[in-house]
Design an enzyme around this catalytic site. Structure first.
Site, PDB file in Angstrom:
ATOM      1  N   SER A  91       9.701  10.483  29.727  1.00  0.00           N
ATOM      2  CA  SER A  91       9.975   9.547  28.638  1.00  0.00           C
ATOM      3  C   SER A  91       9.029   8.351  28.722  1.00  0.00           C
ATOM      4  O   SER A  91       8.343   8.146  29.724  1.00  0.00           O
ATOM      5  CB  SER A  91      11.417   9.050  28.733  1.00  0.00           C
ATOM      6  OG  SER A  91      11.528   8.153  29.815  1.00  0.00           O
ATOM      7  N   LYS A  92       9.052   7.570  27.657  1.00  0.00           N
ATOM      8  CA  LYS A  92       8.221   6.369  27.608  1.00  0.00           C
ATOM      9  C   LYS A  92       8.566   5.442  28.780  1.00  0.00           C
ATOM     10  O   LYS A  92       7.705   4.799  29.356  1.00  0.00           O
ATOM     11  CB  LYS A  92       8.453   5.669  26.268  1.00  0.00           C
ATOM     12  CG  LYS A  92       7.804   4.312  26.191  1.00  0.00           C
ATOM     13  CD  LYS A  92       7.814   3.769  24.786  1.00  0.00           C
ATOM     14  CE  LYS A  92       7.893   2.260  24.763  1.00  0.00           C
ATOM     15  NZ  LYS A  92       7.032   1.572  25.707  1.00  0.00           N
TER      16      LYS A  92
END
Ligand code: GLU
Length: 500
Positions: free
Chosen positions: A256-257
């Site tokens: 994920s970011k």
């Protein structure tokens, strides 16, 4: 039949590198078989629309060298390729399903459904509950007609058969069997006139004659519904391949970011500025990655060629790719490996190309240098660089006289007699006619013999004079590029400045 594949992103934000990989695998598959690659924008969920996301997706894929034969940006015979522009097309398909008894109107309000969720844990709108709810299965036909005509809120739901086995045949997972009693009656169409993802996706894949759906594993749970929808319509379903997830470098979740922020690497191909919050997310392009290196790295995250080869250009990827060699399990993203790939591609670049880049960086810093020198220097330091911008860090001392000297190196390498040795060495250099690396090496060697000194007595000190510290390539190469006059200047400045 030539395959037709599509990449079908929703413009809800920047494209995650997992999405780029999905596009890439579609592209490799299509190109290898002489098929068509299509870009379709799935924007039926207006609530999640983010301005700029579509342009971002197109620019990212262009940067990667992923080309489209048809799509929202290039047109084609099956357009329009943006679902909001196809809006009028979907209602008739929802009606077909209503007529064939494979879908129904549901009038339940959000509050009513909320109430059901409260009273029944694990509530699902499905074969076990639908006959207790407010829909065209439980109401009279006349009541349904009246509700619709008087403008009541409704949705059209798929009527999923109870207790049946649906088989999704997947190129990567094999046969995935699901009992329909676990599926819910998904909403296919909303009274705002918009289809949901499921209906629009199936209708468009059919109308655009898509032969293979290659997409992320997060869509596998939707695949049984899709298989059922194809059956309801009496259409042949495309073949499916659900790609394994990209995983965090540490641990098992989906990349994920937040992982990128936490561990300091981009998870997006290009820099993205959130239009609402102005929050900036870094991109591979802006971080200095060479596009083919980035693509090469992504290609190997999930697919393996079955050989030791790691470096593939796009044509080689097209020739070597196969869905059979895409693994079932997720691939851990490795930011260090991404750098490694960039380094390999940087090394493959010519000294001339790198020299020009170095010349530009120097110019930005206000330093003019001729191209031959820049090319020469780039060649000397390129093995030490991961990114083009590192060339400067590794070589700035070629172009600038040191303005400070590393204290630790002084302490270790600058003895009481060093200044005298340096002065004497400088005299020797001054008398030289050709200041080539070989001649400089010779001069240093004879200086050491004449003065009965070992390398250790002068080499590190001389490096300190030249670069201000302990780094850099072979010393004679540095001296030769810097030139005789400047070498003498640097030695004199060091003698004057360095106090022990
Ligand atoms: N619009 C979906 C997405 O955003 C596409 C899924 C599919 O390829 O079917 O990923």
């Amino acid at each position: 039949m030539k395959p037709r594949v599509r990449f079908a992103p929703s413009p809800t934000g920047p494209l995650h590198i997992g999405g780029v990989r999905t596009a890439l695998y579609n592209y490799l598959f299509a190109r290898q078989l002489g098929g068509s690659m299509i870009l379709r924008i799935e924007d039926t969920d207006q609530g999640r629309f983010v301005p700029g996301a579509e342009e971002y997706i197109i620019e990212s894929l262009q940067w990667c060298g992923i080309q489209f034969d048809e799509g929202v940006h290039v047109g084609g015979p099956f357009g329009p390729y943006r679902q909001s522009d196809r809006k009028e097309m979907y209602k008739q398909y929802a009606d077909i399903l209503i007529e064939s008894g494979n879908a129904y109107y549901a009038f339940d309000t959000a509050e009513e459904l909320e109430e059901m969720r409260k009273t029944q844990s694990n509530f699902q709108y499905d074969s076990s509950t639908r006959l207790e709810l407010n829909n065209s299965l439980t109401l009279l036909a006349s009541e349904v007609k009246e509700l619709i005509e008087s403008g009541n809120h409704y949705v059209i739901r798929a009527l999923i058969p109870a207790d049946e086995e649906v088989v999704v045949v997947d190129h990567i997972r094999g046969e995935v069997k699901v009992n329909t009693s676990t599926l819910d009656d998904k909403v296919l169409f909303k009274s705002d006139g918009m289809p949901t993802y499921h209906l629009a996706n199936i209708v468009d894949d059919h109308l655009m004659e898509i032969t293979h759906v290659i997409r992320g594993e997060e869509w596998l749970p939707s695949a049984p519904l899709h298989v059922l929808l194809y059956r309801f319509f009496g259409w042949q379903a495309p073949e499916f391949a659900h790609l394994p997830l990209l995983l965090k470098p540490d641990g098992n979740g989906k990349l994920s970011k937040r992982d990128g922020d936490r561990l300091g690497f981009p998870v997006f191909p290009l820099r993205w500025v959130d239009p609402k919050t102005n929050e900036i997310s870094s991109g591979y392009r802006e971080s200095g990655y060479i596009a083919p290196a980035f693509v090469n790295m992504l290609a190997l995250l999930g697919w393996n060629p079955g050989t030791e080869q790691e470096i593939f250009d796009m044509d080689e990827l097209i020739a070597a790719f196969s869905l059979d060699r895409v693994g079932k399990s997720g691939s851990k993203f490795d930011p260090e490996k991404a750098k490694w790939f960039n380094q390999q591609y940087l090394r493959m670049m010519s000294d001339i190309e790198l020299g020009k880049a170095l010349q530009n960086i120097a110019r930005e810093k206000g330093i003019e240098t001729d191209e031959d020198t820049a090319v020469n220097v780039a060649g000397l330091v390129k093995d030490r660089a991961v990114f083009v911008k590192d060339l400067w860090e590794q070589s700035s001392f070629f172009f600038q006289i040191p303005d400070a000297y590393d204290e630790a190196v002084i302490k270790k390498r600058w003895k009481a007699d060093t200044a005298a040795h340096m002065a004497k060495l400088a005299e020797g250099f001054e008398a030289m006619k050709t200041f080539s690396p070989e001649a400089i090496d010779e001069e240093i060697k004879s200086f050491l013999t004449e003065n009965e000194l070992g390398m250790g007595a002068i080499m590190n000190a001389l490096r300190l004079c030249m670069v201000g510290g302990g780094m850099g390539p072979h010393l004679a190469d540095i001296l030769s590029v810097v030139g005789k006059e400047n070498t003498l200047l640097r030695i004199r400045k060091a003698i004057e400045t360095i106090k022990t």
